[in-house]
Structure formats: structure tokens, C-alpha cells
Scaffold this motif. Sequence first.
Motif, PDB file in Angstrom:
ATOM      1  N   ARG A   2       0.889  -1.016  -0.129  1.00 33.85           N
ATOM      2  CA  ARG A   2       0.438  -0.028  -0.051  1.00 33.85           C
ATOM      3  C   ARG A   2       1.108   1.420   0.026  1.00 33.85           C
ATOM      4  N   ARG A   3       0.538   2.194  -0.178  1.00 31.04           N
ATOM      5  CA  ARG A   3       1.207   3.558  -0.438  1.00 31.04           C
ATOM      6  C   ARG A   3       0.175   4.491   0.513  1.00 31.04           C
ATOM      7  N   LEU A   4       1.688   4.687   0.980  1.00 34.37           N
ATOM      8  CA  LEU A   4       1.284   5.737   1.981  1.00 34.37           C
ATOM      9  C   LEU A   4       1.205   7.386   1.611  1.00 34.37           C
ATOM     10  N   PRO A   5       1.213   8.085   2.878  1.00 33.58           N
ATOM     11  CA  PRO A   5       0.147   9.316   1.646  1.00 33.58           C
ATOM     12  C   PRO A   5       2.103  10.328   2.194  1.00 33.58           C
ATOM     13  N   ALA A   6       2.472  10.720   1.020  1.00 34.17           N
ATOM     14  CA  ALA A   6       3.469  11.907   0.834  1.00 34.17           C
ATOM     15  C   ALA A   6       4.249  12.127   1.979  1.00 34.17           C
ATOM     16  N   GLY A   7       3.547  12.759   2.584  1.00 33.28           N
ATOM     17  CA  GLY A   7       4.127  13.151   4.210  1.00 33.28           C
ATOM     18  C   GLY A   7       4.748  12.318   4.618  1.00 33.28           C
ATOM     19  N   VAL A   8       4.190  11.187   5.304  1.00 34.35           N
ATOM     20  CA  VAL A   8       4.113  10.558   6.218  1.00 34.35           C
ATOM     21  C   VAL A   8       5.036   9.675   4.974  1.00 34.35           C
ATOM     22  N   ALA A   9       5.606   8.803   3.721  1.00 35.41           N
ATOM     23  CA  ALA A   9       6.679   9.233   3.495  1.00 35.41           C
ATOM     24  C   ALA A   9       7.819   8.998   3.321  1.00 35.41           C
ATOM     25  N   LEU A  10       7.628  10.614   3.235  1.00 36.40           N
ATOM     26  CA  LEU A  10       8.523  11.789   3.389  1.00 36.40           C
ATOM     27  C   LEU A  10       9.297  11.717   4.666  1.00 36.40           C
ATOM     28  N   GLY A  11       8.925  11.403   6.268  1.00 32.31           N
ATOM     29  CA  GLY A  11       9.056  10.944   7.403  1.00 32.31           C
ATOM     30  C   GLY A  11       9.819   9.943   7.763  1.00 32.31           C
ATOM     31  N   VAL A  12       8.971   8.683   7.384  1.00 33.73           N
ATOM     32  CA  VAL A  12       9.872   7.751   7.484  1.00 33.73           C
ATOM     33  C   VAL A  12      11.304   7.323   6.558  1.00 33.73           C
ATOM     34  N   VAL A  13      11.369   8.504   5.358  1.00 34.76           N
ATOM     35  CA  VAL A  13      12.756   8.235   4.340  1.00 34.76           C
ATOM     36  C   VAL A  13      13.293   9.376   5.535  1.00 34.76           C
ATOM     37  N   LEU A  14      13.350  10.098   6.165  1.00 30.91           N
ATOM     38  CA  LEU A  14      13.838  11.239   6.893  1.00 30.91           C
ATOM     39  C   LEU A  14      14.321   9.632   8.074  1.00 30.91           C
ATOM     40  N   LEU A  15      14.232   8.907   8.574  1.00 30.40           N
ATOM     41  CA  LEU A  15      14.031   8.173  10.194  1.00 30.40           C
ATOM     42  C   LEU A  15      14.950   7.438   9.027  1.00 30.40           C
ATOM     43  N   GLY A  16      15.018   6.808   7.980  1.00 24.26           N
ATOM     44  CA  GLY A  16      15.665   6.120   7.281  1.00 24.26           C
ATOM     45  C   GLY A  16      17.281   6.693   7.183  1.00 24.26           C
ATOM     46  N   GLY A  17      17.147   7.669   6.694  1.00 23.80           N
ATOM     47  CA  GLY A  17      18.218   8.488   6.981  1.00 23.80           C
ATOM     48  C   GLY A  17      19.272   8.839   8.172  1.00 23.80           C
ATOM     49  N   THR A  18      18.396   8.758   9.550  1.00 26.73           N
ATOM     50  CA  THR A  18      19.208   9.240   9.846  1.00 26.73           C
ATOM     51  C   THR A  18      19.684   7.210  10.607  1.00 26.73           C
ATOM     52  N   ALA A  19      19.122   6.799  10.258  1.00 22.62           N
ATOM     53  CA  ALA A  19      19.530   5.103  10.584  1.00 22.62           C
ATOM     54  C   ALA A  19      21.018   4.824   9.865  1.00 22.62           C
ATOM     55  N   SER A 241      12.741   1.895   4.711  1.00 19.25           N
ATOM     56  CA  SER A 241      12.364   3.245   4.020  1.00 19.25           C
ATOM     57  C   SER A 241      12.825   3.090   3.036  1.00 19.25           C
ATOM     58  N   LEU A 242      13.133   3.338   2.059  1.00 21.83           N
ATOM     59  CA  LEU A 242      13.181   3.606   0.683  1.00 21.83           C
ATOM     60  C   LEU A 242      12.763   3.182   0.235  1.00 21.83           C
ATOM     61  N   LEU A 243      11.627   1.752   0.031  1.00 26.21           N
ATOM     62  CA  LEU A 243      10.573   1.042  -0.086  1.00 26.21           C
ATOM     63  C   LEU A 243       9.150   1.818  -0.026  1.00 26.21           C
ATOM     64  N   VAL A 244       9.111   2.442   0.753  1.00 23.57           N
ATOM     65  CA  VAL A 244       8.293   3.181   1.282  1.00 23.57           C
ATOM     66  C   VAL A 244       7.805   4.403   0.933  1.00 23.57           C
ATOM     67  N   GLY A 245       9.571   4.839   0.443  1.00 24.79           N
ATOM     68  CA  GLY A 245       9.189   6.411   0.323  1.00 24.79           C
ATOM     69  C   GLY A 245       9.593   6.312  -1.598  1.00 24.79           C
ATOM     70  N   VAL A 246       9.756   5.904  -1.831  1.00 23.77           N
ATOM     71  CA  VAL A 246      10.231   5.256  -3.918  1.00 23.77           C
ATOM     72  C   VAL A 246       8.529   5.140  -4.552  1.00 23.77           C
ATOM     73  N   ARG A 247       7.897   4.801  -3.389  1.00 20.57           N
ATOM     74  CA  ARG A 247       6.149   4.235  -4.182  1.00 20.57           C
ATOM     75  C   ARG A 247       5.559   5.768  -4.256  1.00 20.57           C
ATOM     76  N   ALA A 248       5.955   6.801  -3.007  1.00 17.70           N
ATOM     77  CA  ALA A 248       5.171   7.626  -3.039  1.00 17.70           C
ATOM     78  C   ALA A 248       5.557   8.890  -3.444  1.00 17.70           C
ATOM     79  N   LEU A 249       7.334   8.994  -3.324  1.00 14.13           N
ATOM     80  CA  LEU A 249       7.873  10.184  -4.026  1.00 14.13           C
ATOM     81  C   LEU A 249       8.611  10.106  -4.884  1.00 14.13           C
ATOM     82  N   GLY A 250       8.794   8.711  -5.223  1.00 14.07           N
ATOM     83  CA  GLY A 250       9.598   8.886  -6.997  1.00 14.07           C
ATOM     84  C   GLY A 250      11.310   8.937  -6.001  1.00 14.07           C
ATOM     85  N   VAL A 251      12.157   8.225  -7.187  1.00 11.41           N
ATOM     86  CA  VAL A 251      13.549   8.031  -6.044  1.00 11.41           C
ATOM     87  C   VAL A 251      14.386   9.318  -6.494  1.00 11.41           C
ATOM     88  N   LEU A 252      14.418  11.006  -7.028  1.00 16.36           N
ATOM     89  CA  LEU A 252      14.569  11.703  -6.824  1.00 16.36           C
ATOM     90  C   LEU A 252      14.372  12.596  -5.498  1.00 16.36           C
TER      91      LEU A 252
END
Length: 321
Positions: A2-19, A241-252
Amino acid sequence: MRRLPAGVALGVVLLGGTASAAQGAVNAALGERAGSPVLGAVVNNLGGTLLVLAALAVLPSMRAGLAVLRRTRPPWWTYLGGLGGAAIVVIATYAVPVLGVAVFTIAQVAGGSLGGLAVDRAGLAPIGRFPLTGPRVVGALLGVGAVGLAQVGRPLGDLAPGVVLLAAGGGLAVAVQTALNGRLAAASTAAAGTLVNFLVSTPVVLGVALAVGGFAGPPPAWPPTWYLYTGGLLGLGIVVSLLVGVRALGVLRTGLALVAGQLTGALLLDVLLPGGTGLRLPVLLGALLTLVAVLVSGRGARRAVRVASATRPADDGRLVG
């Protein structure tokens, strides 16, 4: 998946970047204490693989995701995303000592930003094809500039052109990895995409370690500090986090958000760890500017997704429209 809302996906990727920032620190420390830089990468990938295999044994949902992959049979090349993860781990091991962290990071982000633009334009990611627009190009350039700003004051290594290009190639490999893993996850589950990623990347990392003599000589002096062995767990979080992000935000935008999280994580490590450098204004400004890059590159995203709706992957993995 399931695709998450863009704002939620952004937060998940930010946490992934911290990791990711924490992962780089523990892998480097482990490799240094064990006597070979590549051993940190080996432990990282082996740890992640063992954790995913353990989850496969106890979670029916993961086995169900693999069953979906067997049923839908995506094209063979979509399974190769893990090669990008193996590439950046190995490249970083040998490029950072030559270039220094600053130049390596800038080159990697430049390659990742260019790769993100190209991969999104080609429609490799499950979200579809994004046109090459002004805001997306400006966002990519802002991201590279933000990382350059964050590296102000760090020592520079040897500006070897070949190694700089290799580091940029590593960033490009991560962009492709994100897209391909995202396609697998979209066809099944994030857990299945994560499992495939580690099963593909770990043999490559082990092979490189053997080829460069990482296991030659006396046995490694494995340190007793437990948290130095958490790279695999952190790696799991990054891949998901990347799997979540790419579904909502694209790769860039996913790549830029990951960089923002990395800079934030580096800032926290510098402030919280004993012996850290403390709050560095360039890193703080770089993290904030990278977030601006994420927002700028998302301008017109709704229009881009509508354009991409006719080019979403078909069941056989090809683009239609």
C-alpha cells in the motif's frame, strides 16, 4: 504494498536517513577495530540477511509475499536492486580513505541526484514516469549544494578523478536499487522486497571481501562492543524506508529525503556522542537546505503523477503507454 501519503513517507525516509548515518559510523568503527575496512560491510550484510531469514521463518506474511512474487513473476532484472546496495558499500570502503568523507559524500549525492532524475524519467520506479521539469532539476542541484555546504570545514583527500567518478557511480547505483526494489515491493510486499535485496547483495559483498583478502592473515580482532554489530538491523530500516518512500515520492525525492536524514543523523551524533564535534552550523544549514530541495523538487508532482499514470508498470514489468 500500500502507498502511504507523501508526508508520512517523507518522515519514514528521514528516519531511514538518520539510521544510515548511524550505520556508517558503526560499520566504519567495526572495520577499523577488526583490522579490515571491508569486514564492517560483511557483518552489516550478513546481519541484515540473518534477520530477514529469521523473519521469513516466523512471519507468514513474508512467505505470502514471496508466493506473490512467484505468481506474478516480475522480469528477472527487477531482482537485481541489491547489487546497487553492494556497490555503494564496497565503493565507500575504498573511496572514503582516498577522497575523504566530504568529497565522497558530495560525489555520491551528485550521482544519486542525476540517477534519480534519470530513473524517474525512465519510469523504473513503481510510481511511474516523471517528466524532467525545472523544479526537479533545481531540487537536484539544491541537494548537491546542500551537501557541499554541510561538508565545509571537513578535511579533503586526494581529488582523484577516477575515484570521484566511482563515488558518483555508487550514488547512481543506489538510485537504481531504490527503483528496482520498489517495483518488487509494489508487486508483493516490502518484506519480500527487503529479503530479495539482502539475498542479492550479501554474496557480492562476501565475494569482494574474499577477493581483496579481507579474511586473509590472522583472525580478525572482533571487538566486544555490542552496538558495533547493529549495522544489519539499521540496514533493514534503511531498505524498508526506501521502499516506502519510492512508492509515494519517486526516486529523486526519496534520495534527497534520505540525504536530509543522513545530515540530521550526523548532526545528532556529533552533538550526543562523547568526543563529538558538537553542533556544526554548516551541517544544520545543509540538512535544512536539503529539505527545501525535497519540497522544491515536488512542485508539480501531482501533474507529474497524472502524466505517469499511463506509464505504470504492467504485470510483466514493461512500461505501457
